[in-house]
Design an enzyme around this catalytic site. Structure first.
Site, mmCIF file in Angstrom:
data_model
loop_
_atom_site.group_PDB
_atom_site.id
_atom_site.type_symbol
_atom_site.label_atom_id
_atom_site.label_comp_id
_atom_site.label_asym_id
_atom_site.label_seq_id
_atom_site.Cartn_x
_atom_site.Cartn_y
_atom_site.Cartn_z
ATOM 1 N N SER A 293 0.835 -1.192 0.000
ATOM 2 C CA SER A 293 0.000 0.000 0.000
ATOM 3 C C SER A 293 0.881 1.258 0.000
ATOM 4 C CB SER A 293 -0.961 -0.050 1.189
ATOM 5 O OG SER A 293 -1.997 0.888 1.067
ATOM 6 N N ASP A 408 -9.461 -5.210 -4.907
ATOM 7 C CA ASP A 408 -8.960 -4.098 -4.101
ATOM 8 C C ASP A 408 -9.600 -2.803 -4.594
ATOM 9 O OD1 ASP A 408 -7.498 -2.179 -2.737
ATOM 10 O OD2 ASP A 408 -5.551 -3.088 -3.181
ATOM 11 N N HIS A 439 -7.382 -5.881 -0.829
ATOM 12 C CA HIS A 439 -6.216 -5.057 -0.513
ATOM 13 C C HIS A 439 -5.240 -5.773 0.419
ATOM 14 C CE1 HIS A 439 -4.108 -1.242 -0.453
ATOM 15 N NE2 HIS A 439 -4.071 -1.252 0.863
#
Length: 477
Positions: A293, A408, A439
């Protein structure tokens, strides 16, 4: 920097569980949560500057905490607000309280009841944790009191659960020991997971996503970095993971008015890489950095300072400007409600204005944080103004594995394709899309929603194997 300028709106934090930087930057050491390797809040309002004090009557505080929850259930937000100290009242005005509760129930479902309470004392603050049962998931409602009995902090968190390793983790194949990442005066506790082997080992550092993550990157009942570390160690890869600076040094982070991505993430990741590479068990020619991320977004900066890294792994790494992702995520969240409220519509309009201010050439260090997305100060945005992660990664010209979940909604396939376009001609780069993963690289079906993070699961084994296979190609004959 004033505390109220750094606190995220609680309802926004609900919608963007992972999305960016200081989800707890306004947090005080008065309450520490086991985030990312503790359960990060679904919504949080962090403790204020109220003074701690001697323990108050626990029965009285328990009754007050239960009354706060009952008032939320009754939608009596005025009653909740009256329990707050002055800083909390400013941080969470009445309209925001309603948003908080609506976001909680949107994700966790309707409130059913509680199964008990427990108490904690941290740095003199008294915390009552109500073990609340909602239709979709249990939550811990943590109410923090100052010495006068006023509410100085409020957290809605995924209920604590014990970690059960997935089947692909072979505990007999590795050992784990505590290790400390030292970067100047910052000391970050961590875990080194070492495969049982007599030869030098490949090693990888795990770099967290946004927010004050712990070493396991705990999200609700899930610990994706622990899955990743122990899964990789089971197939011969040493892993170093550590608690993030914004978790360990919350107060100091708040006090840094010039905080950027470097102080939040990059500098400590570089220190962790150097520590790992210098360990006697590790092959210095086979050291890697993995970013998830925000960590993936930051990897090109990290890579510029770790020139001896053999390669990089980007997992759900943002390739576009962060302000665009914030807007996209909020639009997605609100699209899940076919009939958005007037408040939600107003929120979206406000966020669009804030995003435009970030892009405006007139943005300056004096621009108030409350005029910018998520109350993140202008220093952070200005530091990222000319940052193009895929272009920066291409300039590094080093082997990179880019992984993306198809379900995601926080970082999407569009980001994967930008990485691919920039790196496809760089030798050793590879790109994989997993259609059924979210995610956290956990499996699911259908449209991904925020409450997915409240369901316990594990990182998909195929991801572990793909990373291990990619690293194995660097083995010397």
């Amino acid at each position: 920097m004033r505390k109220d300028e750094r606190c995220f709106p609680a309802a926004t934090a609900v919608a963007l569980i992972l999305v960016i930087l200081l989800a707890t930057a306004c947090g005080s050491s008065a309450t520490t949560t086991s985030i990312d390797d503790s359960a990060p809040s679904i919504t949080t309002t962090t403790p204020t500057n109220s003074a701690p004090g001697p323990p108050a009557d626990q029965e009285q505080l328990t009754a007050k905490a239960l009354a706060v929850l009952d008032a939320f259930v009754a939608e009596d937000y005025e009653a909740v607000h009256q329990t707050f100290d002055e800083t909390m009242k400013t941080a969470l005005p009445l309209p925001k309280l309603q948003e908080v509760w609506e976001q909680v129930t949107d994700q966790a479902g309707s409130y059913i009841g509680n199964t008990g309470v427990r108490t904690e004392e941290v740095d003199g603050y008294q915390a009552i944790i109500v073990q609340a049962q909602f239709k979709n998931a249990p939550l811990d409602v943590r109410v923090v009191f100052d010495q006068t009995g006023l509410v100085a902090g409020l957290f809605f968190q995924a209920a604590e659960t014990s970690y059960k390793p997935p089947p692909y983790v072979k505990t007999e194949a590795f050992t784990s020991r505590e290790i400390t990442v030292v970067n100047g005066h910052w000391e970050l506790p961590g875990t080194l997971t070492l495969p049982v082997a007599e030869e030098l080992l490949p090693g990888i550092v795990l770099v967290h996503g946004s927010g004050p993550n712990d070493r396991n990157e705990t999200i609700g009942p899930n610990q994706p970095f622990r899955d990743l570390a122990e899964g990789l160690a089971s197939i011969g890869v040493a892993v170093l993971r550590y608690d993030k600076r914004t978790l360990v040094y919350a107060q100091e982070t708040v006090a840094n008015a010039d905080l950027t991505l470097n102080e939040e993430t990059v500098d400590d990741a570089v220190a962790a890489f150097r520590l790992l590479r210098g360990l006697p068990e590790i092959d210095p020619a086979r050291c890697f950095v993995l970013g998830h991320s925000l960590g993936g977004y930051a990897l090109p900066r990290i890579g510029a300072l770790t020139t001896q890294a053999a390669g990089f792994v980007i997992m759900a790494g943002a390739a576009r400007p962060l302000e665009d992702l914030i807007l996209e995520q909020m639009e997605y969240i609100y699209s899940l409600n076919s009939s958005p409220t007037e408040q939600e519509t107003a929120n979206m309009a406000a966020v669009r204005e804030q995003v435009q201010r970030v892009k405006d050439s007139a943005l300056s260090y004096s621009t108030p944080a409350h005029d910018l997305p998520l109350n993140i100060p202008a220093t952070y945005w200005l530091d990222l103004r000319d940052y193009d992660p895929p272009l920066a990664a291409a300039t590094l010209a080093r082997p990179t594995l880019v992984l993306q979940g198809g379900r995601d909604y926080q970082v999407t396939e569009a980001d994967l394709r930008l990485w691919e376009a920039a790196l496809s001609t760089v030798p050793g780069c590879s790109f994989t899309l997993y259609p059924e993963l979210n995610h956290l690289f956990m499996e699911g079906q259908g449209k991904s929603i925020p409450s997915d993070y409240l369901r316990q699961g594990h990182m998909a084994e195929v991801v572990i194997k793909d990373i291990g296979t990619w690293i194995d190609q660097f083995r010397q004959p």
